[in-house]
Enzyme design. Structure first.
Site, PDB file in Angstrom:
ATOM      1  N   ARG A  93       0.839  -1.203   0.000  1.00  0.00           N
ATOM      2  CA  ARG A  93       0.000   0.000   0.000  1.00  0.00           C
ATOM      3  C   ARG A  93       0.872   1.251   0.000  1.00  0.00           C
ATOM      4  O   ARG A  93       1.974   1.262   0.519  1.00  0.00           O
ATOM      5  CB  ARG A  93      -0.895  -0.056   1.245  1.00  0.00           C
ATOM      6  CG  ARG A  93      -1.919   1.049   1.351  1.00  0.00           C
ATOM      7  CD  ARG A  93      -2.915   0.696   2.450  1.00  0.00           C
ATOM      8  NE  ARG A  93      -3.734   1.848   2.803  1.00  0.00           N
ATOM      9  CZ  ARG A  93      -3.452   2.682   3.791  1.00  0.00           C
ATOM     10  NH1 ARG A  93      -2.376   2.478   4.520  1.00  0.00           N
ATOM     11  NH2 ARG A  93      -4.240   3.704   4.067  1.00  0.00           N
TER      12      ARG A  93
ATOM     13  N   LYS B 191       4.411  -6.251  11.639  1.00  0.00           N
ATOM     14  CA  LYS B 191       3.676  -6.637  10.447  1.00  0.00           C
ATOM     15  C   LYS B 191       4.079  -8.034   9.975  1.00  0.00           C
ATOM     16  O   LYS B 191       5.236  -8.298   9.686  1.00  0.00           O
ATOM     17  CB  LYS B 191       3.920  -5.628   9.323  1.00  0.00           C
ATOM     18  CG  LYS B 191       3.097  -5.894   8.066  1.00  0.00           C
ATOM     19  CD  LYS B 191       3.220  -4.748   7.084  1.00  0.00           C
ATOM     20  CE  LYS B 191       2.413  -4.991   5.827  1.00  0.00           C
ATOM     21  NZ  LYS B 191       2.432  -3.837   4.902  1.00  0.00           N
TER      22      LYS B 191
ATOM     23  N   ARG C 131       0.463   5.823  19.569  1.00  0.00           N
ATOM     24  CA  ARG C 131       1.234   6.947  20.091  1.00  0.00           C
ATOM     25  C   ARG C 131       1.188   6.887  21.601  1.00  0.00           C
ATOM     26  O   ARG C 131       0.279   6.285  22.201  1.00  0.00           O
ATOM     27  CB  ARG C 131       0.671   8.291  19.585  1.00  0.00           C
ATOM     28  CG  ARG C 131      -0.724   8.608  20.069  1.00  0.00           C
ATOM     29  CD  ARG C 131      -1.185   9.974  19.562  1.00  0.00           C
ATOM     30  NE  ARG C 131      -2.546  10.260  20.003  1.00  0.00           N
ATOM     31  CZ  ARG C 131      -2.848  10.848  21.177  1.00  0.00           C
ATOM     32  NH1 ARG C 131      -1.869  11.184  22.002  1.00  0.00           N
ATOM     33  NH2 ARG C 131      -4.109  11.073  21.507  1.00  0.00           N
TER      34      ARG C 131
END
Length: 321
Positions: free
Chosen positions: A123, A187, A318
């Site tokens: 992507r 990932k 975050r």
């Protein structure tokens, strides 16, 4: 040379010694060409090949190549009736190739898997290059009755199919909106979807999947792989398991849309209830608490200005303020 290199690899795949002379006779070429093909395996494909005088060449261990008959033998009846499997030794990108074939009238359910992609991409145009044999990369063509406007949430549904397949092998994965599969926060797999068709239908969709079976090599982010997680499933069995799940999930999505999968996606999702940051190709990032997705698969984030709905973006955790 790459064609001969793959022929030599198939001979060496059993992990035993094979002499250069015997391979030359088998492949109908000279011993010099065999030697050059072996060097191609080492220098271009990144494989280790042992060379022992008087014995020949050998790989450190048997090498499992993708095999149509092995995959088809493991498909369930529904998937076997839907998918037609094509394998390539080396191509630029399975998504690129299948998109071209789709425009030329390729049939619904065509699957293109590749041992090696020279221009694999993810992507946002990210490079996704896997070392030979370290990953499973394939694309499939699915022709939907619904139009492009009804395909929102498709990448999330494909993610659900991947999670279902991996959990058959005991791999505890999670989903990151909109198209990543995570293992231990890193990932493991990615999804790339490319659409063509009319707003009201029908639509042709190429779904690309890349999954790290072993350490993949050249990627631009922290990644996980199945081998490090203790999962030793072969790539042929893995491809069959993925196709078995995709056959059912995609058919249901075509009937019912993403809303039918929303609750399951929430159960599998990472970062829900946590502070996140969404980054975009243009503009400032957005911070807030990820609270889930709506019936179209859009991400819902609660921030200082209230609840916002995002259809695109790159999500990262975050630190809490």
């Amino acid at each position: 040379m790459k064609d001969l290199a793959f022929s030599v690899l198939r001979t060496l795949a059993d992990g035993r010694f094979h002499s250069g002379e015997a391979m030359a006779q088998q492949l109908g070429c000279s011993r010099t060409l065999v030697w050059q093909a072996v060097h191609h395996l080492e220098n271009e494909f990144g494989l280790t090949v042992f060379s022992v005088r008087g014995q020949g060449y050998r790989l450190p261990a048997p090498f499992s190549l993708l095999d149509v008959s092995s995959v088809r033998a493991a498909l369930d009846e529904r998937a076997a009736n839907v998918f037609t499997l094509a394998l390539a030794d080396e191509i630029d990108s399975s998504n690129t190739q299948l998109t071209t074939r789709a425009a030329q009238g390729a049939p619904h359910g065509l699957v293109l898997a590749a041992e090696r992609q020279t221009a694999g991409r993810g992507r946002l145009g990210r490079r996704w290059q896997m070392r030979l044999g370290a990953g499973l990369t394939f694309s499939l063509l699915w022709r939907f009755d619904r139009g492009l406007s009804g395909l929102a949430g498709l990448s999330l549904v494909v993610g659900i199919a991947i999670v279902r397949a991996l959990r058959e092998f005991g791999v505890p994965v999670a989903l990151k909106w909109p198209n990543d599969v995570l293992l231990d926060g890193r990932k493991l797999a990615g999804i790339l979807i490319e659409l063509s068709g009319d707003a009201l239908g029908p639509a042709a969709v190429v779904i690309g999947i890349g999954l790290n079976v072993e350490a993949p090599g050249e990627v631009d982010q922290p990644v996980a792989n199945l081998a490090d997680a203790g999962c030793k499933v072969g790539r042929n069995a893995l491809l069959a398991a993925l196709l078995n799940q995709l056959a059912g999930v995609l058919a249901q999505f075509d009937r019912d849309g993403f809303a039918a999968f929303r609750d399951e996606w929430h159960q599998l999702a990472a970062f829900i209830g946590q502070p996140v940051r969404l980054s975009f190709s243009h503009g400032e990032p957005a911070d807030g608490i990820a609270v889930g997705v709506d019936d179209s698969g859009a991400l819902l984030v609660d921030g200082a200005a209230g609840r916002r709905v995002f259809h695109v973006g790159e999500v990262s955790l975050r630190a809490a303020p």
